[in-house]
Structure formats: structure tokens, C-alpha cells
Enzyme design. Structure first.
Site, short mmCIF file in Angstrom:
data_model
loop_
_atom_site.label_atom_id
_atom_site.label_comp_id
_atom_site.label_asym_id
_atom_site.label_seq_id
_atom_site.Cartn_x
_atom_site.Cartn_y
_atom_site.Cartn_z
N CYS A 76 0.83 -1.20 0.00
CA CYS A 76 0.00 0.00 0.00
C CYS A 76 0.87 1.25 0.00
CB CYS A 76 -0.94 -0.01 1.21
SG CYS A 76 -2.00 1.44 1.31
N CYS A 86 -0.54 4.17 2.02
CA CYS A 86 -0.38 4.04 3.48
C CYS A 86 1.08 4.28 3.90
CB CYS A 86 -0.75 2.63 3.97
SG CYS A 86 -2.24 1.95 3.29
N ASP A 87 2.01 3.71 3.16
CA ASP A 87 3.39 3.63 3.65
C ASP A 87 4.39 4.49 2.89
OD1 ASP A 87 2.42 1.71 5.42
OD2 ASP A 87 2.83 0.06 4.05
#
Ligand code: NAP
Length: 303
Positions: free
Chosen positions: A130, A133-134
Site C-alpha cells: 500500500c 499508506c506507507d
């Protein structure tokens, strides 16, 4: 008899439980493994409105705590099927059967893995599924994205805003994703395409240090020094057990629009498991609310 049986203990499912309980309905959530869903693998969530930073685990445990305090029941059992007996929806698990007035399917997706050495061990330590997200954790660093679909292209574009260098590794010469994004990526100085190449191994002791790639054109192996690898080689829904009851699309996602209504009355689909464009934490939560309120209307005979 439960009012709303919720299959899947991720963000969509737990949000549905919160909305269902607050609407005065008795809810029950079934989770086959660990409550929390995909977000638990994200070390730091920074894109949920109103919460500047929280670990994925803490976020999901807060959700679970909130749902349970409101009175939802939780069951750690594998759901094996669902059926409809004269309007009563039955949830079948490996242990027993649970009659419900309505069902919300919120089984999410799993990211397809490459299946190469060290991929699992280094997940959360440089291996991510992701970018949204990261990605921010890799600011100023060199990373690789693997895949040739829209997700990989979008991930590469997103990461190019943070990272010093983004290598986009695809197993063919042509991308499956949108040409418009490919053109934009070609213009970026810090993006390099590595085509007709596959990842053979991810190397790193406590975190990702490099990739070993295999060129399909030369048949030779070569190394790529990166501190992160974002794997975007497709998503796999887990809806086969529902296929007799609700309609799925060609990729196995449950056919349901933004109203979360499926082809079967009284059965709703929320979050990543349904056909949708944006699969994010915020949209999973939104679906949970929409599906729970729709289930309330169904129980009341309003839809
Ligand atoms: P996808 O379209 O299925 O693409 C997966 C990519 O991974 C393909 O390029 C595939 O290569 C590659 N791949 C699969 N297995 C691999 C393996 N073992 N090793 C190396 N490469 C592998 O998946 P996606 O990009 O996640 O998109 C999923 C769906 O969501 C698609 O329908 C897409 O259009 C949609 N989507 C839409 C948007 C949007 O903004 N509208 C954004 C993201 C996704 P091949 O091409 O060689 O098969």
C-alpha cells in the site's frame, strides 16, 4: 436471531457494527483470523481524516473496542457459506449456524503476493502492498514498484513525489494500466521503467536492502539497491463462498454500487470486497455506515 450478521472484522465490518448497534440493532461480527483487517499491517496510518497519526493496529483495536462497548458480539469462526431460508439469512461457520435478519459481507481483499524469498519476512520492513499508506516513510529514498496495472502506475506516480528514485518493474513491455499515467511517468526525472523483468528475490537482514531481478530479454540477473518495494500485482477478493447467493463480477468482486446493495435482498456488501473505484480506509468506513443503515431499512421493510 441477530438483526445484522457481519462477515469480516476489518474497517468496513466494524464500522457497520458500530452503526448497526447505534441504530438499536443486535449485530454480530464473524472473523476467521485476526480482527482488524488489512490496515493492521500498516505501521502508521496518516491519511484518516481527524487522526494525524496512529498505528494500523491501534486504529483497528480502537474500532473493535468501540463496537464491542456498544454491544456487538464477536465470533472468531471461519464462515463457510450463507443461505436464505424464506427471508431468514443463515450464516454457516465451521462450528455452527447463525440466523440473521440481514447480512453485510465485508470480507475485503488480499493483495496478491509475488511469492519470492523474504517477501513475507520483510513485510512492514520495506515490503509494502500500500503506497498510499506507507509511501511517506520512504521520503528521499530509492524504492521499487512492481506491477503494470493502474495500481502500480498510480503508486509509482504517488511515490515519485516523495522518493529520490522510483523504479517501476513490470514483467512485460506493455503496461496494463492507463496510458495517460504511463505518459506522465515518462516525463518524471526520478522514475525509471524496468520492463520485461521479474523480481527473483528480496534481500535484506532487518529491512529491504536490494532486489535481485531477472531480465527476460537477456536472461541475466541483476541487482537493484532500494530500501522499499511496493508490490501492486493485483488484488484477490475472497467471495467464492457467496457466489451462489450474490452476483460477482468477472474478477470475483461482489456486484454492488455505492448503496452497498447486492443482487440478493437483505444482503449487503461493504468495503474492498465489492465493485468500487477507490479502496481506502476512509471508503471502507463509509461503506460500513452505508451498509448498516441500508440493513436497518431492509429490516424495517423500507427497501
Ligand atoms: P491488475 O490490473 O490486475 O494488474 C496487476 C498487474 O500485476 C498486471 O500488470 C500484471 O501483469 C502484474 N502481475 C500479476 N501477477 C504478477 C506476478 N506474479 N509477478 C509480476 N507481475 C504480476 O491490478 P491492479 O492494478 O491492482 O488493478 C485492479 C483493478 O482495479 C483493475 O481493474 C484496475 O483498472 C482497477 N483500478 C482502477 C483505478 C482507477 O483509478 N480507476 C486505480 C487502480 C486500480 P500483466 O499485465 O503482465 O498481467
Amino acid at each position: 436471531m441477530y438483526d445484522i450478521g457481519i462477515i469480516g472484522g476489518g474497517t468496513a465490518g466494524m464500522t457497520a457494527a458500530i452503526y448497526g448497534q447505534r441504530a438499536g440493532k443486535q449485530t454480530i461480527i464473524f472473523e476467521g483470523s485476526v480482527f482488524g483487517g488489512q490496515i493492521t499491517s500498516s505501521p502508521n496510518v496518516e491519511n484518516y481524516p481527524g487522526i494525524a497519526s496512529v498505528s494500523g493496529t491501534e486504529f483497528s483495536m480502537n474500532l473493535l473496542d468501540q463496537a464491542m462497548k456498544l454491544g456487538t458480539e464477536t465470533v472468531t469462526e471461519q464462515v463457510t457459506g450463507i443461505r436464505d431460508e424464506d427471508g431468514i439469512k443463515i450464516i454457516e461457520t465451521t462450528e455452527k449456524e447463525y440466523p440473521c435478519r440481514s447480512i453485510i459481507i465485508a470480507t475485503g481483499v488480499t493483495h496478491r503476493h509475488l511469492g519470492v524469498p523474504n517477501e513475507e519476512r520483510l513485510t512492514g520492513a520495506g515490503v509494502s502492498y500500500c503506497a498510499t499508506c506507507d509511501g511517506a516513510f520512504f521520503r528521499g529514498r530509492d524504492v521499487a514498484v512492481v506491477g503494470g496495472g493502474s495500481t502500480a502506475l498510480q503508486d509509482a506516480e504517488f511515490l515519485s513525489n516523495y522518493c529520490r528514485k522510483v523504479y517501476l518493474i513490470h514483467r512485460r513491455d506493455e503496461f496494463r494500466g492507463e496510458e495517460q499515467i504511463v505518459s506522465r511517468l515518462r516525463e518524471k526525472e526520478n522514475v525509471e521503467f524496468i520492463l520485461s523483468a521479474t523480481v527473483r528475490e528480496i534481500i535484506g537482514d532487518t529491512a529491504v536492502e536490494r532486489l535481485i531481478l531477472n531480465s527476460k530479454k537477456t536472461g541475466k540477473e541483476f541487482k537493484l539497491e532500494v530500501s522499499g518495494v511496493f508490490i501492486a500485482v493485483g488484488q484477490i477478493p475472497q467471495n467464492e463462498i457467496f457466489a451462489d447467493v450474490v452476483k460477482l463480477d468477472g474478477n470475483g468482486f461482489i456486484l454492488a454500487a455505492e448503496d452497498c446493495v447486492t443482487s440478493h435482498p437483505g444482503i449487503f456488501a461493504a468495503g474492498d470486497c465489492r465493485t468500487k473505484e477507490v479502496r481506502q480506509l476512509t471508503t471502507a468506513a463509509a461503506d460500513g455506515a452505508v451498509a448498516a443503515l441500508a440493513a436497518c431499512k431492509y429490516i424495517a421493510g423500507e427497501i
